[in-house]
Design a protein around this motif. Structure first.
Motif, PDB file in Angstrom:
ATOM      1  N   GLY A 125       7.736 -15.514 -10.037  1.00 62.03           N
ATOM      2  CA  GLY A 125       7.502 -15.206 -11.368  1.00 62.03           C
ATOM      3  C   GLY A 125       7.599 -13.862 -11.828  1.00 62.03           C
ATOM      4  O   GLY A 125       7.916 -13.045 -11.265  1.00 62.03           O
ATOM      5  N   VAL A 126       7.038 -13.820 -13.205  1.00 56.89           N
ATOM      6  CA  VAL A 126       7.339 -12.434 -13.842  1.00 56.89           C
ATOM      7  C   VAL A 126       5.962 -12.059 -14.532  1.00 56.89           C
ATOM      8  O   VAL A 126       5.334 -12.917 -15.283  1.00 56.89           O
ATOM      9  N   GLN A 127       5.655 -11.034 -14.434  1.00 56.64           N
ATOM     10  CA  GLN A 127       4.371 -10.562 -15.099  1.00 56.64           C
ATOM     11  C   GLN A 127       4.487  -9.529 -16.217  1.00 56.64           C
ATOM     12  O   GLN A 127       5.202  -8.396 -15.715  1.00 56.64           O
ATOM     13  N   VAL A 128       3.896  -9.493 -17.393  1.00 58.58           N
ATOM     14  CA  VAL A 128       4.060  -8.672 -18.531  1.00 58.58           C
ATOM     15  C   VAL A 128       2.868  -8.327 -19.147  1.00 58.58           C
ATOM     16  O   VAL A 128       1.975  -9.367 -18.875  1.00 58.58           O
ATOM     17  N   ASP A 129       2.590  -7.406 -19.639  1.00 58.49           N
ATOM     18  CA  ASP A 129       1.410  -7.085 -20.442  1.00 58.49           C
ATOM     19  C   ASP A 129       1.945  -6.865 -21.926  1.00 58.49           C
ATOM     20  O   ASP A 129       2.485  -6.385 -22.351  1.00 58.49           O
ATOM     21  N   GLU A 131       2.748  -9.787  -6.553  1.00 62.20           N
ATOM     22  CA  GLU A 131       1.820  -9.831  -5.435  1.00 62.20           C
ATOM     23  C   GLU A 131       0.278  -9.924  -6.309  1.00 62.20           C
ATOM     24  O   GLU A 131      -0.060  -9.036  -7.043  1.00 62.20           O
ATOM     25  N   VAL A 132      -0.455 -11.068  -6.071  1.00 62.34           N
ATOM     26  CA  VAL A 132      -1.788 -11.268  -6.453  1.00 62.34           C
ATOM     27  C   VAL A 132      -2.921 -11.134  -5.740  1.00 62.34           C
ATOM     28  O   VAL A 132      -2.745 -11.468  -4.530  1.00 62.34           O
ATOM     29  N   TYR A 133      -4.085 -10.760  -6.214  1.00 64.88           N
ATOM     30  CA  TYR A 133      -5.113 -10.693  -5.317  1.00 64.88           C
ATOM     31  C   TYR A 133      -6.452 -11.034  -6.156  1.00 64.88           C
ATOM     32  O   TYR A 133      -6.470 -10.286  -7.604  1.00 64.88           O
ATOM     33  N   ALA A 134      -7.492 -11.470  -5.813  1.00 66.08           N
ATOM     34  CA  ALA A 134      -8.695 -11.626  -6.712  1.00 66.08           C
ATOM     35  C   ALA A 134      -9.465 -10.269  -6.574  1.00 66.08           C
ATOM     36  O   ALA A 134     -10.066 -10.109  -5.506  1.00 66.08           O
ATOM     37  N   ARG A 135      -9.881  -9.636  -7.786  1.00 63.90           N
ATOM     38  CA  ARG A 135     -10.774  -8.346  -7.632  1.00 63.90           C
ATOM     39  C   ARG A 135     -12.147  -8.966  -7.663  1.00 63.90           C
ATOM     40  O   ARG A 135     -13.056  -8.174  -7.005  1.00 63.90           O
ATOM     41  N   ASP A 136     -12.417 -10.173  -8.384  1.00 67.08           N
ATOM     42  CA  ASP A 136     -13.785 -10.930  -7.986  1.00 67.08           C
ATOM     43  C   ASP A 136     -13.463 -12.311  -8.366  1.00 67.08           C
ATOM     44  O   ASP A 136     -12.514 -12.608  -8.525  1.00 67.08           O
ATOM     45  N   ALA A 155       3.710  -5.374  -8.564  1.00 73.38           N
ATOM     46  CA  ALA A 155       5.030  -5.587  -7.874  1.00 73.38           C
ATOM     47  C   ALA A 155       5.036  -5.182  -6.721  1.00 73.38           C
ATOM     48  O   ALA A 155       4.445  -4.176  -6.145  1.00 73.38           O
ATOM     49  N   PRO A 156       5.727  -6.020  -5.456  1.00 78.14           N
ATOM     50  CA  PRO A 156       6.003  -5.381  -4.276  1.00 78.14           C
ATOM     51  C   PRO A 156       6.574  -3.992  -4.292  1.00 78.14           C
ATOM     52  O   PRO A 156       7.558  -3.616  -5.491  1.00 78.14           O
ATOM     53  N   ALA A 157       6.315  -3.203  -3.234  1.00 72.26           N
ATOM     54  CA  ALA A 157       6.821  -1.463  -3.531  1.00 72.26           C
ATOM     55  C   ALA A 157       8.236  -1.534  -3.823  1.00 72.26           C
ATOM     56  O   ALA A 157       8.831  -0.829  -4.534  1.00 72.26           O
ATOM     57  N   ILE A 158       9.110  -2.436  -3.161  1.00 67.76           N
ATOM     58  CA  ILE A 158      10.602  -2.413  -3.132  1.00 67.76           C
ATOM     59  C   ILE A 158      11.068  -2.799  -4.408  1.00 67.76           C
ATOM     60  O   ILE A 158      12.100  -2.483  -4.971  1.00 67.76           O
TER      61      ILE A 158
END
Length: 318
Positions: free
Chosen positions: A140-144, A181-186, A194-197
């Motif tokens: 997917g694509v993430q934008v703010d 790359e997603v993770y649950a902060r809480d 984004a992945p580093a590459i």
């Protein structure tokens, strides 16, 4: 590869001072949990959390002052295990002499800070949670969009990257393209990056790879952001059913966090960037207590009542 960070990274990111053990900063930290030793100073080591950073503050060091030298040597030696990543001393307190010797013998660094224990604990936990939390890679694509983190999903070729590029041109910021790359902060907060590459990069069919930060400036990108809303792009078909009133309340659960989701039909002539921008602004309005669907319902009910009253009045006059 198991998630871990080094003590050196902790020093740099949390701005700690190295008081002792500069040669041992490559020791790994594998858990975000932090220990404030209390029972250990009473001699209880049955459940000593050796893998955790050991944080010493005013309470711990004050209690240690009442112990004999022999007990302090014994307890500090037990605390300095091969698994212990480091010790952190808050509030510019001095290093207990017994800890200084035991840590040097065990090759464990001792770090310090002028901040209180509570502030130091919060800073270290926030950093370690972000680095050590289990991650999931999403297509997917993430934008703010004006402070609302939007994850755009959909089949390959549906127009996610092109839509995100138009959003960037409209003044919004890119977080990640193609892979997020997603993770649950809480339990309620999902973070994407984004992945580093792929950081700052986008793939636009027919053009290739572009660097968004170079073309549009550093203000057009973000290293990471919350995911507040998922917008799923679907190819339009005559028999497909889409939410027209906004009252369906679709959600998607990622890493245990429930995220609101809207599905947008993709059809020639539709300006997807404006639609997604509107979806983000509508989400913000709803979080502030305004619901356009409820307003529509109230207006509709009011109109029905007015028409009903008018019809009744006509019947009475007849």
């Amino acid at each position: 590869m198991p998630n871990s960070v080094t003590v050196q990274e902790l020093v740099e990111k949390v701005r700690l001072k190295v008081l002792q053990g500069e040669d041992y900063l490559d020791r790994p930290i594998t858990t975000s949990d932090i220990s404030r030793p209390a029972l250990e100073f009473a001699g209880y080591f049955k459940h000593y959390p050796a893998l955790r950073i050991q944080l010493l503050g005013i309470t711990e060091t004050s209690f240690a002052k009442d112990l004999t030298h022999e007990k302090m040597v014994k307890y500090m030696t037990k605390m300095c295990t091969p698994q212990t990543p480091c010790f952190v001393i808050s509030t510019n307190l001095p290093i207990p002499a017994e800890l200084k010797v035991a840590a040097e013998e065990a090759h464990i660094p001792i770090l310090g800070t002028h901040l209180t224990s509570s502030q130091t604990l919060s800073n270290m936990t926030s950093f370690l949670l972000g680095r050590l939390a289990p991650r999931k890679s999403l297509h997917g694509v993430q934008v703010d969009i004006n402070g609302v983190g939007v994850l755009i999903t959909g089949d390959s070729g549906v127009g996610k990257s092109e839509t995100a590029l138009e959003l960037v041109r409209r003044g919004h910021r890119l977080v990640a393209d193609d892979r997020v790359e997603v993770y649950a902060r809480d339990e309620q907060t999902l973070i994407g990056s984004a992945p580093a590459i792929l950081e700052h990069l986008m793939e636009i069919r027919g053009i290739g790879i572009i660097d968004v930060a170079t073309l549009y400036g550093t203000g057009a990108v973000m290293p990471n952001d919350k995911i507040d809303l998922i917008v799923h792009l679907e190819t339009w078909t005559p028999d497909a059913k889409f939410d027209r009133l906004g009252d369906r309340g679709d959600t998607q659960t990622i890493q245990g966090v429930i995220i609101p989701k809207v599905s947008v039909p993709v059809k020639i002539g539709r300006n997807l960037a404006i639609i997604i921008e509107s979806a983000a602004m509508n989400y913000r309005a709803e979080t502030m207590g305004y619901d356009a669907t409820e307003t529509f319902d109230r207006n509709l009910n009011k109109l029905i009542k007015e028409n009903s009253a008018r019809d009744s009045k006509k019947k009475d006059q007849q």
